[in-house]
Design an enzyme around this catalytic site. Structure first.
Site, PDB file in Angstrom:
ATOM      1  N   GLY A 154       0.849  -1.198   0.000  1.00 12.20           N
ATOM      2  CA  GLY A 154       0.000   0.000   0.000  1.00 12.20           C
ATOM      3  C   GLY A 154       0.879   1.241   0.000  1.00 12.20           C
ATOM      4  O   GLY A 154       0.520   2.284   0.555  1.00 12.20           O
ATOM      5  N   GLY A 211      -0.233   5.013  -1.157  1.00 12.75           N
ATOM      6  CA  GLY A 211      -1.310   5.725  -0.482  1.00 12.75           C
ATOM      7  C   GLY A 211      -0.821   6.942   0.279  1.00 12.75           C
ATOM      8  O   GLY A 211       0.360   7.306   0.221  1.00 12.75           O
ATOM      9  N   ASP A 216       2.089  -1.994  -4.385  1.00 11.49           N
ATOM     10  CA  ASP A 216       0.718  -1.477  -4.367  1.00 11.49           C
ATOM     11  C   ASP A 216      -0.032  -2.090  -5.538  1.00 11.49           C
ATOM     12  O   ASP A 216       0.585  -2.636  -6.454  1.00 11.49           O
ATOM     13  CB  ASP A 216       0.713   0.068  -4.487  1.00 11.49           C
ATOM     14  CG  ASP A 216      -0.538   0.706  -3.902  1.00 11.49           C
ATOM     15  OD1 ASP A 216      -1.619   0.488  -4.467  1.00 11.49           O
ATOM     16  OD2 ASP A 216      -0.431   1.404  -2.876  1.00 11.49           O
ATOM     17  N   ARG A 220      -1.924  -0.004  -7.291  1.00 12.28           N
ATOM     18  CA  ARG A 220      -1.862   1.130  -8.223  1.00 12.28           C
ATOM     19  C   ARG A 220      -0.500   1.210  -8.902  1.00 12.28           C
ATOM     20  O   ARG A 220       0.463   0.627  -8.425  1.00 12.28           O
ATOM     21  CB  ARG A 220      -1.976   2.464  -7.470  1.00 12.28           C
ATOM     22  CG  ARG A 220      -3.212   2.680  -6.710  1.00 12.28           C
ATOM     23  CD  ARG A 220      -3.264   4.164  -6.362  1.00 12.28           C
ATOM     24  NE  ARG A 220      -3.712   4.371  -4.995  1.00 12.28           N
ATOM     25  CZ  ARG A 220      -3.799   5.577  -4.432  1.00 12.28           C
ATOM     26  NH1 ARG A 220      -3.436   6.653  -5.093  1.00 12.28           N
ATOM     27  NH2 ARG A 220      -4.234   5.699  -3.198  1.00 12.28           N
ATOM     28  N   ASP A 271      -1.057  -7.474  -5.266  1.00 16.55           N
ATOM     29  CA  ASP A 271      -2.363  -7.485  -4.610  1.00 16.55           C
ATOM     30  C   ASP A 271      -2.213  -8.292  -3.321  1.00 16.55           C
ATOM     31  O   ASP A 271      -1.989  -9.505  -3.374  1.00 16.55           O
ATOM     32  CB  ASP A 271      -3.403  -8.130  -5.541  1.00 16.55           C
ATOM     33  CG  ASP A 271      -4.786  -8.174  -4.904  1.00 16.55           C
ATOM     34  OD1 ASP A 271      -4.922  -7.782  -3.730  1.00 16.55           O
ATOM     35  OD2 ASP A 271      -5.730  -8.598  -5.585  1.00 16.55           O
ATOM     36  N   TYR A 322     -15.337  -0.046   9.038  1.00 19.13           N
ATOM     37  CA  TYR A 322     -13.891   0.222   9.137  1.00 19.13           C
ATOM     38  C   TYR A 322     -13.419   0.034  10.587  1.00 19.13           C
ATOM     39  O   TYR A 322     -12.421  -0.656  10.851  1.00 19.13           O
ATOM     40  CB  TYR A 322     -13.654   1.651   8.655  1.00 19.13           C
ATOM     41  CG  TYR A 322     -12.253   2.189   8.776  1.00 19.13           C
ATOM     42  CD1 TYR A 322     -11.198   1.638   8.054  1.00 19.13           C
ATOM     43  CD2 TYR A 322     -11.991   3.295   9.593  1.00 19.13           C
ATOM     44  CE1 TYR A 322      -9.918   2.162   8.151  1.00 19.13           C
ATOM     45  CE2 TYR A 322     -10.719   3.839   9.682  1.00 19.13           C
ATOM     46  CZ  TYR A 322      -9.686   3.262   8.970  1.00 19.13           C
ATOM     47  OH  TYR A 322      -8.417   3.792   9.065  1.00 19.13           O
ATOM     48  N   LYS A 343     -10.861  -2.755  12.102  1.00 19.50           N
ATOM     49  CA  LYS A 343      -9.630  -2.371  12.808  1.00 19.50           C
ATOM     50  C   LYS A 343      -9.584  -3.013  14.199  1.00 19.50           C
ATOM     51  O   LYS A 343      -8.531  -3.452  14.656  1.00 19.50           O
ATOM     52  CB  LYS A 343      -9.534  -0.847  12.926  1.00 19.50           C
ATOM     53  CG  LYS A 343      -9.229  -0.138  11.603  1.00 19.50           C
ATOM     54  CD  LYS A 343      -7.836  -0.484  11.109  1.00 19.50           C
ATOM     55  CE  LYS A 343      -7.491   0.219   9.813  1.00 19.50           C
ATOM     56  NZ  LYS A 343      -6.233  -0.247   9.229  1.00 19.50           N
TER      57      LYS A 343
HETATM   58  P1  NAD Z   1      -4.765   5.063   1.354  1.00 19.18           P
HETATM   59  O1  NAD Z   1      -6.137   4.650   0.924  1.00 19.18           O
HETATM   60  O2  NAD Z   1      -4.281   6.417   1.008  1.00 19.18           O
HETATM   61  O3  NAD Z   1      -3.699   4.020   0.813  1.00 19.18           O
HETATM   62  C1  NAD Z   1      -3.926   2.638   0.805  1.00 19.18           C
HETATM   63  C2  NAD Z   1      -3.140   2.064  -0.355  1.00 19.18           C
HETATM   64  O4  NAD Z   1      -3.380   0.661  -0.384  1.00 19.18           O
HETATM   65  C3  NAD Z   1      -3.579   2.609  -1.733  1.00 19.18           C
HETATM   66  O5  NAD Z   1      -2.470   3.087  -2.452  1.00 19.18           O
HETATM   67  C4  NAD Z   1      -4.223   1.413  -2.416  1.00 19.18           C
HETATM   68  O6  NAD Z   1      -4.001   1.378  -3.822  1.00 19.18           O
HETATM   69  C5  NAD Z   1      -3.513   0.254  -1.726  1.00 19.18           C
HETATM   70  N1  NAD Z   1      -4.292  -0.981  -1.799  1.00 19.18           N
HETATM   71  C6  NAD Z   1      -5.631  -1.117  -1.686  1.00 19.18           C
HETATM   72  N2  NAD Z   1      -5.968  -2.412  -1.856  1.00 19.18           N
HETATM   73  C7  NAD Z   1      -4.816  -3.084  -2.069  1.00 19.18           C
HETATM   74  C8  NAD Z   1      -4.512  -4.444  -2.324  1.00 19.18           C
HETATM   75  N3  NAD Z   1      -5.489  -5.372  -2.391  1.00 19.18           N
HETATM   76  N4  NAD Z   1      -3.228  -4.804  -2.486  1.00 19.18           N
HETATM   77  C9  NAD Z   1      -2.237  -3.872  -2.419  1.00 19.18           C
HETATM   78  N5  NAD Z   1      -2.470  -2.555  -2.202  1.00 19.18           N
HETATM   79  C10 NAD Z   1      -3.748  -2.186  -2.034  1.00 19.18           C
HETATM   80  O7  NAD Z   1      -4.681   4.815   2.918  1.00 19.18           O
HETATM   81  P2  NAD Z   1      -3.722   5.543   3.963  1.00 19.18           P
HETATM   82  O8  NAD Z   1      -4.421   6.746   4.434  1.00 19.18           O
HETATM   83  O9  NAD Z   1      -2.361   5.636   3.450  1.00 19.18           O
HETATM   84  O10 NAD Z   1      -3.806   4.498   5.165  1.00 19.18           O
HETATM   85  C11 NAD Z   1      -2.839   3.488   5.359  1.00 19.18           C
HETATM   86  C12 NAD Z   1      -3.224   2.712   6.605  1.00 19.18           C
HETATM   87  O11 NAD Z   1      -3.282   3.612   7.719  1.00 19.18           O
HETATM   88  C13 NAD Z   1      -4.611   2.043   6.546  1.00 19.18           C
HETATM   89  O12 NAD Z   1      -4.587   0.844   7.253  1.00 19.18           O
HETATM   90  C14 NAD Z   1      -5.500   3.031   7.264  1.00 19.18           C
HETATM   91  O13 NAD Z   1      -6.621   2.411   7.830  1.00 19.18           O
HETATM   92  C15 NAD Z   1      -4.561   3.532   8.336  1.00 19.18           C
HETATM   93  N6  NAD Z   1      -4.961   4.845   8.857  1.00 19.18           N
HETATM   94  C16 NAD Z   1      -4.910   5.952   8.069  1.00 19.18           C
HETATM   95  C17 NAD Z   1      -5.303   7.186   8.591  1.00 19.18           C
HETATM   96  C18 NAD Z   1      -5.265   8.440   7.766  1.00 19.18           C
HETATM   97  O14 NAD Z   1      -5.739   9.486   8.222  1.00 19.18           O
HETATM   98  N7  NAD Z   1      -4.688   8.409   6.556  1.00 19.18           N
HETATM   99  C19 NAD Z   1      -5.750   7.265   9.914  1.00 19.18           C
HETATM  100  C20 NAD Z   1      -5.837   6.097  10.668  1.00 19.18           C
HETATM  101  C21 NAD Z   1      -5.406   4.892  10.148  1.00 19.18           C
HETATM  102  C1  AKB Z   2     -10.604   7.979   8.315  1.00 19.38           C
HETATM  103  O1  AKB Z   2     -11.124   9.110   8.453  1.00 19.38           O
HETATM  104  O2  AKB Z   2     -11.209   6.973   7.945  1.00 19.38           O
HETATM  105  C2  AKB Z   2      -9.145   7.833   8.674  1.00 19.38           C
HETATM  106  C3  AKB Z   2      -9.003   7.353  10.067  1.00 19.38           C
HETATM  107  C4  AKB Z   2      -9.132   8.297  11.190  1.00 19.38           C
HETATM  108  O3  AKB Z   2      -8.796   6.188  10.279  1.00 19.38           O
HETATM  109  N1  AKB Z   2      -8.484   9.075   8.439  1.00 19.38           N
END
Ligand code: NAD
Ligand code: AKB
Length: 321
Positions: A10, A13, A36, A38, A54, A144, A148
């Site tokens: 991932g 992302g 990723d 993507r 994947d 979600y 988690k």
């Molecule tokens: P994001 O959606 O920006 O990135 C996720 C990435 O995973 C994407 O690039 C997507 O293409 C890739 N992906 C999706 N399905 C896939 C698959 N089957 N195989 C391989 N890659 C795949 O998410 P993010 O914001 O970077 O979050 C990363 C992690 O952090 C997640 O577990 C999310 O729950 C957690 N998180 C994020 C936030 C936030 O504010 N960004 C907050 C709390 C927790």
């Molecule tokens: C969301 O809003 O889903 C994320 C998170 C707090 O996990 N940024």
């Protein structure tokens, strides 16, 4: 000394791009494999190896782990809160099965450490709203959050049953300028900066007084690396650590942005994401992370806003020239 070889899943992302770049600074570009679904993110190009992967295809993942001699996995692939509500079944499946695939391969191969982020979304309407503690009532109401919470206990289980060194943080909403957010409820706090700079105006999908826990990306990346590099005896939580950066409402961040862009205006048109936001705490007690491995955030609302605006402005002028 063990030579680390890291797989980031991932990596394209919001967190993945910045975390991969930082890990490459520490461990060397060739020792951090980005992957990723993507296409490779522009910012990652030329900084180290990239594979299209994947995470749901366990055989493919297993082959990569063996072929690349992977010793650490950072699993970031997930469907976030807002997108998750549009397809709950898919969100549950991706968010839990991806973790089980990684943990089972870690158990069978030479993977010494796994990082998997949880979220403040594990908390629900019955959790304390202010300074929500590490251990409290946890009854999430989004798919979600449910995924988690289940994931946290899979991490705990694999640590206790198989001695896998799995570590995790419950990130709050993350604010960044390098890569875009991917479908969360806290995404407004990134979009507001882009719209302020490009249009002097923002339509907010949350009500003006909705307080949420947030963190600036440099703090989140530092927290992740500090947690992963802490000596094992300092890690007492094997579900996931609360961490906190700041807490603000849309009205407060808009006022902070107005100090830099005086003509900026905001209107509020709350949608389905309002209910998600209202189910979460407004602020988080991260004293266990502070006491165990010394966590301390650097950015507050004012310093984060100044840094976001400076960086987005210089990106805009680089694009124009
Ligand atoms: P994001 O959606 O920006 O990135 C996720 C990435 O995973 C994407 O690039 C997507 O293409 C890739 N992906 C999706 N399905 C896939 C698959 N089957 N195989 C391989 N890659 C795949 O998410 P993010 O914001 O970077 O979050 C990363 C992690 O952090 C997640 O577990 C999310 O729950 C957690 N998180 C994020 C936030 C936030 O504010 N960004 C907050 C709390 C927790
Ligand atoms: C969301 O809003 O889903 C994320 C998170 C707090 O996990 N940024």
């Amino acid at each position: 000394m063990i030579k680390e070889k890291i797989l980031v899943i991932g990596a394209c992302g919001q967190i993945g791009v910045e975390l991969t770049l930082e890990l490459r600074k520490i461990y060397g570009g060739s020792n951090v494999v980005a992957s990723d679904l993507r296409a490779e993110n522009e910012l990652l190009k030329g900084t180290g190896p990239y594979v299209s992967l994947d995470v749901m295809n366990k055989e493919m993942l297993h082959v990569q782990v063996i072929r690349q001699n992977i010793t650490q996995i950072y699993l970031l692939a997930a469907i976030l809160s807002a997108t998750g509500e549009k397809n709950p079944n898919l969100a549950w499946h991706l968010n839990t099965q991806s973790l089980l695939n990684v943990l089972e391969i870690a158990k069978d191969e030479n993977v010494r450490k796994v990082y998997w982020p949880s979220s403040i979304a594990v908390f629900g309407p019955t959790s304390p709203k202010i300074n929500c503690p590490q251990k409290t009532v946890i009854e999430p109401t989004t798919v979600y959050g449910i995924s988690k919470f289940a994931g946290e206990f899979w991490c705990n289980y694999f640590n206790h049953r198989y001695d896998i060194d799995v570590r995790s943080l419950r990130y709050p909403g993350l604010i960044s300028y390098k890569s875009e957010p991917g479908g969360g409820t806290t995404d407004y706090a990134v979009e507001i900066f882009h719209d302020a700079l490009e249009e002097d105006h923002f339509t907010c999908f949350l009500k003006e007084d909705t307080y949420l826990p947030m963190m600036y990306m440099p703090d989140a990346i530092r927290a992740t690396i500090e947690l992963m590099e802490s000596p094992v005896e300092k890690i007492s939580v094997r579900t996931s650590y609360n961490i906190h950066g700041m807490s603000f409402s849309p009205k407060e961040i808009a006022a902070e942005i107005k100090k830099h862009i005086p003509g900026f205006t905001v209107i509020y048109e709350p949608d389905y994401r309002q209910q998600i936001a209202e189910s979460w705490p407004q602020s988080i007690d991260d004293s266990v992370a502070r006491n165990n491995w010394g966590w301390k955030p650097k950015y507050d609302l004012a310093t984060m806003t100044t840094d976001m605006i400076e960086n987005l402005k210089s990106e805009m002028s680089a694009r124009e020239s």
